[in-house]
Design an enzyme around this catalytic site. Structure first.
Site, PDB file in Angstrom:
ATOM      1  N   ARG A  65       0.844  -1.209   0.000  1.00 15.13           N
ATOM      2  CA  ARG A  65       0.000   0.000   0.000  1.00 15.13           C
ATOM      3  C   ARG A  65       0.873   1.250   0.000  1.00 15.13           C
ATOM      4  O   ARG A  65       0.455   2.310  -0.455  1.00 15.13           O
ATOM      5  CB  ARG A  65      -0.966  -0.005   1.199  1.00 15.13           C
ATOM      6  CG  ARG A  65      -1.762   1.296   1.350  1.00 15.13           C
ATOM      7  CD  ARG A  65      -3.048   1.138   2.154  1.00 15.13           C
ATOM      8  NE  ARG A  65      -2.857   0.427   3.398  1.00 15.13           N
ATOM      9  CZ  ARG A  65      -2.353   0.947   4.520  1.00 15.13           C
ATOM     10  NH1 ARG A  65      -1.999   2.212   4.570  1.00 15.13           N
ATOM     11  NH2 ARG A  65      -2.220   0.202   5.599  1.00 15.13           N
ATOM     12  N   TYR A 118     -16.084  14.567 -16.115  1.00 14.10           N
ATOM     13  CA  TYR A 118     -16.628  13.212 -15.980  1.00 14.10           C
ATOM     14  C   TYR A 118     -17.644  13.168 -14.822  1.00 14.10           C
ATOM     15  O   TYR A 118     -17.454  13.822 -13.791  1.00 14.10           O
ATOM     16  CB  TYR A 118     -15.462  12.237 -15.756  1.00 14.10           C
ATOM     17  CG  TYR A 118     -15.885  10.877 -15.313  1.00 14.10           C
ATOM     18  CD1 TYR A 118     -16.780  10.130 -16.077  1.00 14.10           C
ATOM     19  CD2 TYR A 118     -15.418  10.326 -14.123  1.00 14.10           C
ATOM     20  CE1 TYR A 118     -17.202   8.879 -15.665  1.00 14.10           C
ATOM     21  CE2 TYR A 118     -15.821   9.075 -13.716  1.00 14.10           C
ATOM     22  CZ  TYR A 118     -16.723   8.356 -14.490  1.00 14.10           C
ATOM     23  OH  TYR A 118     -17.140   7.127 -14.069  1.00 14.10           O
ATOM     24  N   ASP A 190      -7.029  16.918 -15.595  1.00 13.81           N
ATOM     25  CA  ASP A 190      -7.295  15.520 -15.934  1.00 13.81           C
ATOM     26  C   ASP A 190      -7.007  15.374 -17.429  1.00 13.81           C
ATOM     27  O   ASP A 190      -7.731  15.903 -18.278  1.00 13.81           O
ATOM     28  CB  ASP A 190      -8.750  15.185 -15.593  1.00 13.81           C
ATOM     29  CG  ASP A 190      -9.097  13.720 -15.858  1.00 13.81           C
ATOM     30  OD1 ASP A 190      -8.471  13.104 -16.742  1.00 13.81           O
ATOM     31  OD2 ASP A 190     -10.017  13.208 -15.195  1.00 13.81           O
ATOM     32  N   LYS A 215      -7.915   3.884 -19.230  1.00 10.96           N
ATOM     33  CA  LYS A 215      -8.244   4.245 -20.609  1.00 10.96           C
ATOM     34  C   LYS A 215      -7.033   4.032 -21.529  1.00 10.96           C
ATOM     35  O   LYS A 215      -6.499   2.944 -21.578  1.00 10.96           O
ATOM     36  CB  LYS A 215      -8.771   5.676 -20.624  1.00 10.96           C
ATOM     37  CG  LYS A 215      -9.822   5.963 -19.546  1.00 10.96           C
ATOM     38  CD  LYS A 215     -11.085   5.181 -19.806  1.00 10.96           C
ATOM     39  CE  LYS A 215     -12.184   5.227 -18.761  1.00 10.96           C
ATOM     40  NZ  LYS A 215     -12.053   5.875 -17.521  1.00 10.96           N
TER      41      LYS A 215
HETATM   42  C1  3LM Z   1     -16.175   7.042 -19.066  1.00 10.39           C
HETATM   43  N1  3LM Z   1     -14.624   7.659 -17.387  1.00 10.39           N
HETATM   44  O1  3LM Z   1     -16.680   6.164 -19.766  1.00 10.39           O
HETATM   45  P1  3LM Z   1     -11.798   5.402 -13.386  1.00 10.39           P
HETATM   46  N2  3LM Z   1     -11.393  11.036 -15.568  1.00 10.39           N
HETATM   47  C2  3LM Z   1     -11.994  10.912 -16.769  1.00 10.39           C
HETATM   48  C3  3LM Z   1     -12.773   9.797 -17.036  1.00 10.39           C
HETATM   49  O2  3LM Z   1     -13.344   9.710 -18.245  1.00 10.39           O
HETATM   50  C4  3LM Z   1     -12.936   8.811 -16.052  1.00 10.39           C
HETATM   51  C5  3LM Z   1     -12.317   8.971 -14.823  1.00 10.39           C
HETATM   52  C6  3LM Z   1     -11.538  10.093 -14.613  1.00 10.39           C
HETATM   53  C7  3LM Z   1     -15.487   6.708 -17.795  1.00 10.39           C
HETATM   54  C8  3LM Z   1     -15.697   5.595 -17.057  1.00 10.39           C
HETATM   55  S1  3LM Z   1     -18.330   5.457 -16.405  1.00 10.39           S
HETATM   56  C9  3LM Z   1     -18.922   4.439 -15.158  1.00 10.39           C
HETATM   57  C10 3LM Z   1     -16.855   4.712 -17.047  1.00 10.39           C
HETATM   58  C11 3LM Z   1     -11.812  11.984 -17.776  1.00 10.39           C
HETATM   59  C12 3LM Z   1     -13.779   7.590 -16.270  1.00 10.39           C
HETATM   60  C13 3LM Z   1     -12.419   7.940 -13.740  1.00 10.39           C
HETATM   61  O3  3LM Z   1     -11.957   5.568 -11.915  1.00 10.39           O
HETATM   62  O4  3LM Z   1     -10.541   4.682 -13.766  1.00 10.39           O
HETATM   63  O5  3LM Z   1     -13.033   4.845 -14.031  1.00 10.39           O
HETATM   64  O6  3LM Z   1     -11.583   6.872 -14.012  1.00 10.39           O
HETATM   65  O7  3LM Z   1     -16.193   8.249 -19.407  1.00 10.39           O
END
Ligand code: 3LM
Length: 408
Positions: A65, A118, A190, A215
């Site tokens: 961790r 997001y 971001d 992603k």
């Molecule tokens: C999506 N987005 O389909 P995780 N910052 C950005 C993002 O697009 C996302 C995160 C942070 C999507 C996820 S929706 C349930 C699926 C610009 C995520 C957050 O915690 O790794 O999912 O990232 O747009």
């Protein structure tokens, strides 16, 4: 941008760095690939060594961790790509956003957030932060006056996405950083939609850069993870407080998978971007499509930021059909090859309906203010042959058209 020569230079350097940066592991067998340290804990030689590691008097690992060699290799590589001294890898993109922003605020503070981000980031700032006494104002950051007016004495950070999820609104990051200059406010960007290959917010004045590594960085749709890059001091603060005590640490196995994915990031991004241009052009010319949101199109309001702030428009496109929400949903249900799924940056092209999916955490009013309509569709263009992506969109549009004509 004044540093476009530098940008060109870093573009080819980064094609090498995605493969080599941070690969300084000293595996006794000379393994080429990063060794996977799938361990929760690390043995100390004696109590003196254990205590010295806890006290920070001696380097070395303690517990995964708090740090892990595989994770460290990933952090080093992404920090180099983004141009920062350090990085902290996290269990998810939201883990990175929460651990980063919470490290810099306390009850009574104020933050400014771009109005289009997001959905879960919106929920974090509008609901959870509020419960802990931190108030967020959601501001149109393309409006310099609106930003200047929103800033207060207790503003601690500005958080933005550019391009914004889901409709690719662009914010001039350098203009925002100039407004913040001389104030004790962290600018956090971001960069998920761009990757460091297409945009390096540090060159534009960002203090910290975050990715959902789920992603493009991983790129294969088999991991959820995040990462934040920043100065050594800022990353030490995040690792030593919010990440250590709230525990959104990445699994070493996921770090290992992302290291593997990163090796092809440059070639993947080239194909993603080529395909996206073709898909955007197809949608733009289609009679059933009312509007396409893609910064690569000349009609996009911030098209001039292509080639300056960002090297390419990327591989996410949003569009509206010439119809109502039911028609958008009917179209989505007709697709045969393209999966109806959230997320982006995978080999598979993914398509989804932001108002009821990724941006459902928004209130309807906040969605409307951010320009996210109920008819909006978002497509994350993948690595298939562009002709096949277009053929699937084309047949779904055609069958939607036939149905609308029948019901008209
Ligand atoms: C999506 N987005 O389909 P995780 N910052 C950005 C993002 O697009 C996302 C995160 C942070 C999507 C996820 S929706 C349930 C699926 C610009 C995520 C957050 O915690 O790794 O999912 O990232 O747009």
């Amino acid at each position: 941008m004044a540093n476009s020569d530098n940008n060109n230079k870093t573009a080819w350097q980064m094609a090498t760095q995605v493969i080599h940066a941070g690969s300084g592991h000293d595996d006794p067998h000379g393994a080429l690939a990063a060794p996977l340290y799938q361990t929760s804990t690390f043995k100390f030689a004696n109590t003196e060594q254990g205590s010295a590691r806890f006290a920070g008097e001696e380097g070395g690992y303690i517990y995964s961790r708090l740090g892990n060699p595989t994770t460290h290799e990933l952090e080093t590589r992404v920090a180099v790509l983004e141009g920062y001294d350090a990085a902290a890898a996290t269990a998810t993109g939201m883990g990175a956003i929460a651990a980063t922003t919470m490290a810099f605020v306390k009850a009574g503070d104020h933050i400014v957030v771009s109005d289009a981000i997001y959905g879960c980031s919106f929920a974090l700032f509008s609901e959870l932060f509020e419960r802990f006494g931190v108030h967020a104002d959601f501001v149109d950051l393309t409006d310099a006056d609106a930003l200047t007016t929103a800033l207060k004495d207790n503003t601690r950070l500005v958080f933005l996405e550019s391009p914004a999820n889901p409709h690719l609104k662009l914010v001039d990051i350098e203009a925002v950083s100039q407004i913040l200059a001389g104030r004790d406010i962290k600018l956090i960007v971001d960069n998920t939609f761009m990757t460091p290959l297409l945009q390096q917010p540090k060159q534009l004045g960002a203090d910290l850069v975050i990715h959902s590594a789920t992603k493009f960085l991983n790129g294969h749709g088999d991991v959820v993870a995040g990462i934040v890059c920043g100065s050594a001091d800022d990353i030490a603060l995040i690792k030593g407080t919010t990440l250590k005590d709230m525990g959104a640490t990445i699994s070493p196995h996921d770090a290992w998978l992302i290291l593997r994915g990163l090796k092809t990031l440059d070639v993947r991004m080239q194909r993603h971007c080529e395909n996206a241009e073709k898909v955007a052009d197809f949608l733009h010319k289609h009679s059933l499509v009312r509007k396409v949101y893609y910064p690569g199109l000349a009609e996009h309001p911030n098209h001039s930021l292509i080639g300056t702030q960002m090297r390419h428009a990327g591989a996410v496109i949003a569009f509206e059909l010439d119809g109502d929400e039911a028609q958008s949903r009917y179209f989505l249900n007709q697709l045969q090859m393209i999966p109806l799924a959230v997320s982006l940056g995978d080999a598979e092209t993914l398509i989804q309906h932001p108002a009821s999916m990724t941006h459902s955490p928004y209130t309807p009013e906040a969605r409307q203010k951010a320009g996210i309509s109920d008819t909006l569709v978002r497509i994350a263009v993948g690595l298939e042959a562009a002709q096949d992506i277009i053929a699937d969109l084309s047949q779904a549009l055609q069958s939607s058209q036939q149905r609308w004509q029948r019901s008209a």
